[in-house]
Design a protein around this motif. Structure first.
Motif, PDB file in Angstrom:
ATOM      1  N   UNK A  30       0.826  -1.213   0.000  1.00  0.00           N
ATOM      2  CA  UNK A  30       0.000   0.000   0.000  1.00  0.00           C
ATOM      3  C   UNK A  30       0.861   1.263   0.000  1.00  0.00           C
ATOM      4  N   UNK A  31       1.950   1.247   0.764  1.00  0.00           N
ATOM      5  CA  UNK A  31       2.848   2.401   0.804  1.00  0.00           C
ATOM      6  C   UNK A  31       3.513   2.613  -0.557  1.00  0.00           C
ATOM      7  N   UNK A  32       3.919   1.534  -1.190  1.00  0.00           N
ATOM      8  CA  UNK A  32       4.504   1.639  -2.531  1.00  0.00           C
ATOM      9  C   UNK A  32       3.485   2.242  -3.492  1.00  0.00           C
ATOM     10  N   UNK A  33       2.252   1.777  -3.423  1.00  0.00           N
ATOM     11  CA  UNK A  33       1.207   2.299  -4.311  1.00  0.00           C
ATOM     12  C   UNK A  33       0.954   3.784  -4.048  1.00  0.00           C
ATOM     13  N   UNK A  34       0.934   4.168  -2.777  1.00  0.00           N
ATOM     14  CA  UNK A  34       0.729   5.571  -2.423  1.00  0.00           C
ATOM     15  C   UNK A  34       1.839   6.449  -3.001  1.00  0.00           C
ATOM     16  N   UNK A  35       3.070   5.999  -2.831  1.00  0.00           N
ATOM     17  CA  UNK A  35       4.207   6.783  -3.352  1.00  0.00           C
ATOM     18  C   UNK A  35       4.213   6.811  -4.879  1.00  0.00           C
ATOM     19  N   UNK A  36       3.830   5.702  -5.502  1.00  0.00           N
ATOM     20  CA  UNK A  36       3.765   5.654  -6.969  1.00  0.00           C
ATOM     21  C   UNK A  36       2.686   6.610  -7.473  1.00  0.00           C
ATOM     22  N   UNK A  37       1.562   6.669  -6.766  1.00  0.00           N
ATOM     23  CA  UNK A  37       0.493   7.602  -7.153  1.00  0.00           C
ATOM     24  C   UNK A  37       0.974   9.050  -7.056  1.00  0.00           C
ATOM     25  N   UNK A  38       1.758   9.350  -6.026  1.00  0.00           N
ATOM     26  CA  UNK A  38       2.309  10.701  -5.885  1.00  0.00           C
ATOM     27  C   UNK A  38       3.256  11.014  -7.044  1.00  0.00           C
ATOM     28  N   UNK A  39       4.067  10.041  -7.420  1.00  0.00           N
ATOM     29  CA  UNK A  39       4.980  10.230  -8.550  1.00  0.00           C
ATOM     30  C   UNK A  39       4.195  10.468  -9.838  1.00  0.00           C
ATOM     31  N   UNK A  40       3.166   9.658 -10.047  1.00  0.00           N
ATOM     32  CA  UNK A  40       2.334   9.827 -11.245  1.00  0.00           C
ATOM     33  C   UNK A  40       1.703  11.218 -11.275  1.00  0.00           C
ATOM     34  N   UNK A  44       2.276  13.940 -14.141  1.00  0.00           N
ATOM     35  CA  UNK A  44       1.128  14.494 -14.871  1.00  0.00           C
ATOM     36  C   UNK A  44       1.082  16.011 -14.739  1.00  0.00           C
ATOM     37  N   UNK A  45       1.397  16.513 -13.554  1.00  0.00           N
ATOM     38  CA  UNK A  45       1.423  17.960 -13.329  1.00  0.00           C
ATOM     39  C   UNK A  45       2.457  18.613 -14.243  1.00  0.00           C
ATOM     40  N   UNK A  46       3.626  18.003 -14.342  1.00  0.00           N
ATOM     41  CA  UNK A  46       4.688  18.533 -15.202  1.00  0.00           C
ATOM     42  C   UNK A  46       4.229  18.538 -16.658  1.00  0.00           C
ATOM     43  N   UNK A  47       3.618  17.432 -17.064  1.00  0.00           N
ATOM     44  CA  UNK A  47       3.139  17.315 -18.437  1.00  0.00           C
ATOM     45  C   UNK A  47       2.086  18.390 -18.738  1.00  0.00           C
ATOM     46  N   UNK A  48       1.155  18.571 -17.831  1.00  0.00           N
ATOM     47  CA  UNK A  48       0.123  19.604 -18.012  1.00  0.00           C
ATOM     48  C   UNK A  48       0.745  20.995 -18.089  1.00  0.00           C
ATOM     49  N   UNK A  49       1.717  21.260 -17.250  1.00  0.00           N
ATOM     50  CA  UNK A  49       2.382  22.554 -17.230  1.00  0.00           C
ATOM     51  C   UNK A  49       3.113  22.795 -18.556  1.00  0.00           C
ATOM     52  N   UNK A  50       3.751  21.741 -19.069  1.00  0.00           N
ATOM     53  CA  UNK A  50       4.468  21.862 -20.350  1.00  0.00           C
ATOM     54  C   UNK A  50       3.472  22.111 -21.497  1.00  0.00           C
ATOM     55  N   UNK A  51       2.320  21.457 -21.429  1.00  0.00           N
ATOM     56  CA  UNK A  51       1.297  21.673 -22.460  1.00  0.00           C
ATOM     57  C   UNK A  51       0.792  23.114 -22.433  1.00  0.00           C
ATOM     58  N   UNK A  52       0.618  23.655 -21.230  1.00  0.00           N
ATOM     59  CA  UNK A  52       0.187  25.054 -21.109  1.00  0.00           C
ATOM     60  C   UNK A  52       1.218  25.976 -21.742  1.00  0.00           C
ATOM     61  N   UNK A  53       2.469  25.675 -21.524  1.00  0.00           N
ATOM     62  CA  UNK A  53       3.530  26.517 -22.093  1.00  0.00           C
ATOM     63  C   UNK A  53       3.544  26.383 -23.603  1.00  0.00           C
ATOM     64  N   UNK A  80      10.324  15.268  -8.827  1.00  0.00           N
ATOM     65  CA  UNK A  80      10.112  13.964  -9.474  1.00  0.00           C
ATOM     66  C   UNK A  80      11.270  13.026  -9.162  1.00  0.00           C
ATOM     67  N   UNK A  81      12.496  13.544  -9.244  1.00  0.00           N
ATOM     68  CA  UNK A  81      13.667  12.707  -8.931  1.00  0.00           C
ATOM     69  C   UNK A  81      13.611  12.221  -7.484  1.00  0.00           C
TER      70      UNK A  81
END
Length: 148
Positions: A30-40, A44-53, A80-81
């Motif tokens: 469950x902890x791995x899944x939680x951290x993976x969801x945060x990474x995703x 996604x936030x980065x991708x959306x920000x790049x699309x806006x730019x 992300x890193x």
């Protein structure tokens, strides 16, 4: 049966240890899944920000806005890193707990096998004793008939 009682206690302890290891493994998953969801979410936030730019590409952008954009993207990349590292740590923990659970499961199965072998030996001994009694009875009947 008195000899099997300590083994039954060992089996109970092995089952309890396996159950605890199973709960720890589930927690790690469950902890791995939680951290993976945060990474995703960060990706996604980065991708959306790049699309806006990209959408603003044809428009004139001030140098300070462009600089702020790149600085923000670097901050997101850093986050992300760091999150990739936390995901890796969580996965390592999950792997460790899975190995631990498998060890506990093997121990439980070994005790169950030992108990099954003891039960089989006891059953065979009982059958042999029964057969011996039947053979003795048959021998006595045979001798009694011969003596008449």
């Amino acid at each position: 049966m008195a000899r099997a009682e300590p083994l039954l206690m060992v089996l109970k302890l092995a089952e309890d240890a396996e159950e605890q290891a199973s709960l720890q493994l589930r927690s790690a998953q469950l902890e791995l899944q939680r951290r993976q969801n945060q990474l995703d979410a960060l990706q996604n936030y980065r991708l959306d920000y790049m699309k806006q730019m990209e959408q603003q590409q044809g428009q004139s952008i001030s140098a300070s806005h462009y600089h702020q954009f790149h600085q923000f993207v670097r901050q997101i990349d850093t986050a992300i890193i760091q999150q990739v590292n936390t995901v890796q740590e969580a996965d390592n923990q999950r792997q460790h707990r899975q190995v631990y659970w498998q060890e506990k499961q093997q121990k439980r199965k070994a005790v169950e096998l030992l108990l099954a072998n003891k039960a089989e030996k006891a059953k065979l001994a009982e059958l042999r004793a029964e057969q011996k009694m039947v053979d003795e009875f048959a021998s006595q009947q045979f001798y009694r008939k011969r003596q008449r």
